[in-house]
Design a protein around this motif. Sequence first.
Motif, mmCIF file in Angstrom:
data_model
loop_
_atom_site.group_PDB
_atom_site.id
_atom_site.type_symbol
_atom_site.label_atom_id
_atom_site.label_comp_id
_atom_site.label_asym_id
_atom_site.label_seq_id
_atom_site.Cartn_x
_atom_site.Cartn_y
_atom_site.Cartn_z
ATOM 1 N N LEU A 34 0.765 -1.153 0.003
ATOM 2 C CA LEU A 34 -0.034 0.029 0.008
ATOM 3 C C LEU A 34 0.904 1.309 0.043
ATOM 4 N N PRO A 35 1.709 1.548 -1.147
ATOM 5 C CA PRO A 35 2.701 2.637 -0.931
ATOM 6 C C PRO A 35 1.747 3.874 -1.089
ATOM 7 N N GLU A 36 0.746 4.059 -1.712
ATOM 8 C CA GLU A 36 0.165 5.277 -1.623
ATOM 9 C C GLU A 36 -0.626 5.592 -0.387
ATOM 10 N N ARG A 37 -0.799 4.533 0.525
ATOM 11 C CA ARG A 37 -1.402 4.715 1.806
ATOM 12 C C ARG A 37 -0.368 4.752 3.073
ATOM 13 N N ILE A 38 0.632 4.136 2.934
ATOM 14 C CA ILE A 38 1.572 4.181 4.368
ATOM 15 C C ILE A 38 2.951 4.437 3.715
ATOM 16 N N GLU A 39 3.546 5.541 4.444
ATOM 17 C CA GLU A 39 4.934 5.867 4.060
ATOM 18 C C GLU A 39 5.670 5.756 5.445
ATOM 19 N N LEU A 40 6.699 4.756 5.376
ATOM 20 C CA LEU A 40 7.571 4.708 6.559
ATOM 21 C C LEU A 40 8.487 5.724 6.658
ATOM 22 N N VAL A 41 8.616 6.504 7.738
ATOM 23 C CA VAL A 41 9.445 7.683 7.852
ATOM 24 C C VAL A 41 10.702 7.263 9.188
ATOM 25 N N GLY A 42 10.614 6.231 9.570
ATOM 26 C CA GLY A 42 11.402 6.084 10.648
ATOM 27 C C GLY A 42 11.441 4.692 10.888
#
Length: 399
Positions: A34-42
């Motif tokens: 789900l790249p359009e819904r979830i972005e890992l930032v850390g």
Amino acid sequence: MDDALNAAPARKKVVLLGSTGSIGRSTLEVARLLPERIELVGLAANGSVDALAAQVRETGVKRVALCDTTKVAALRALVPADVTILAGPEGLAELASMEEADTVLIAIVGTAGLQPALAAIEAGKHLAVASKEILVMAGEIVTAAAEAKGVKLLPVDSEHNAIFQCLDGHRGGEKEVSRLILTASGGPFRTWPADRLADVTLAQALKHPTWEMGRKITIDSATLFNKGLEMIEARWLFGIGMERIDVVVHPQSIVHSMVEFIDGSVLAQMSKTDMCFPIQYALTWPERVAGGLQPLDFGKLAKLDFEEPRHADFPALGLARQAGLTGGTLPAVFNAANEIAVDAFIDGKIGFTDIWRVVGETMHSHHTAPASSLEAVIEADAWARRTASSFAGVAELSL
Ligand SMILES: NC(=O)c1ccc[n+]([C@@H]2O[C@H](COP(=O)([O-])OP(=O)(O)OC[C@H]3O[C@@H](n4cnc5c(N)ncnc54)[C@H](OP(=O)(O)O)[C@@H]3O)[C@@H](O)[C@H]2O)c1
């Protein structure tokens, strides 16, 4: 058409603590789907630098934390120069509070996730909780802090996520709920005669019949301490008294848990045994999103069985109920004693049934105090680790 309806759905910016573990890896899988819904930032781990570095390269995160400060130099050599590396428990707390994030998923085994969880709440982040131990140790403190800050506690544990789904949209509130029913696979020794349990080996205990998980939770599933921890976790997540939280054994692990309402109706949530389901729901909540996960094929499900737990032979559930009903510092003691006993069993220092003995003896030696301050809880946790180590006949293993 209304512009608001056409707007792209919000992309959650997620800090993932415990990214190299079983839940951490499943979370990366969900983020991949789900790249359009979830972005890992850390991302954060304890000391698995190779795995963490590979995750940094895959996700492109620019901030990571490593609890084991002796391994920071090794990680530095493996990640791009523009990646910030935070170190030690303070580094984890700093990562959990980072400006850019809106949600922090805590998937650290044991209680090391407590301070970062509190830091995340203090910084106004929603908390997706896999680490049940932190709610057992300090449920009163974590839930009060979340309420004061107006942030959401999103259950990742499959049982609690199931209950969360069954209650989602239910307007009647807690007074219309008669019972929460947690399902338990029963673990690898569900059908073993009681007199064979003392001889269980580590290899046998690490073979879970339905789930692939980290070592500690797999041992907890075999003793049923996992379900005991979950009973107390449910008490805090859903504000339901311990006397209304029950356990039923369901060996196929298809029904993840149930809510019984006062009119006698029961709602259950079902899916394949794949932690990506609850992780996805927690991270896309309040929406449901089509991803790559496959629904159940009912034609292939032979049957669903339910049975009573063997309370006398697996005393963990009774100990958990006692800890939850008594409250105060006793749940923290229950949890810490279990962590010590599990470590001692993994190290070959005690037998399988000694895990129950060590936890029971530690609980019975404890003078319960109120658990409204973090200091009281931390003190009870440290006392339980010392006491349990002595009942296990080992030098204190961890603090
Ligand atoms: N696995 C499941 O299916 C499942 C289901 C429901 C709930 N849970 C809960 O989720 C939590 C994680 O379980 P798991 O099975 O994923 O465990 P796991 O596979 O053993 O992974 C543990 C993770 O925690 C990290 N970690 C350990 N100590 C740390 C510390 N002091 N600081 C920072 N990171 C630390 C480890 O990093 P290193 O790799 O560097 O050691 C690893 O990333 C547990 O509380 C468990 O009860 C798990």
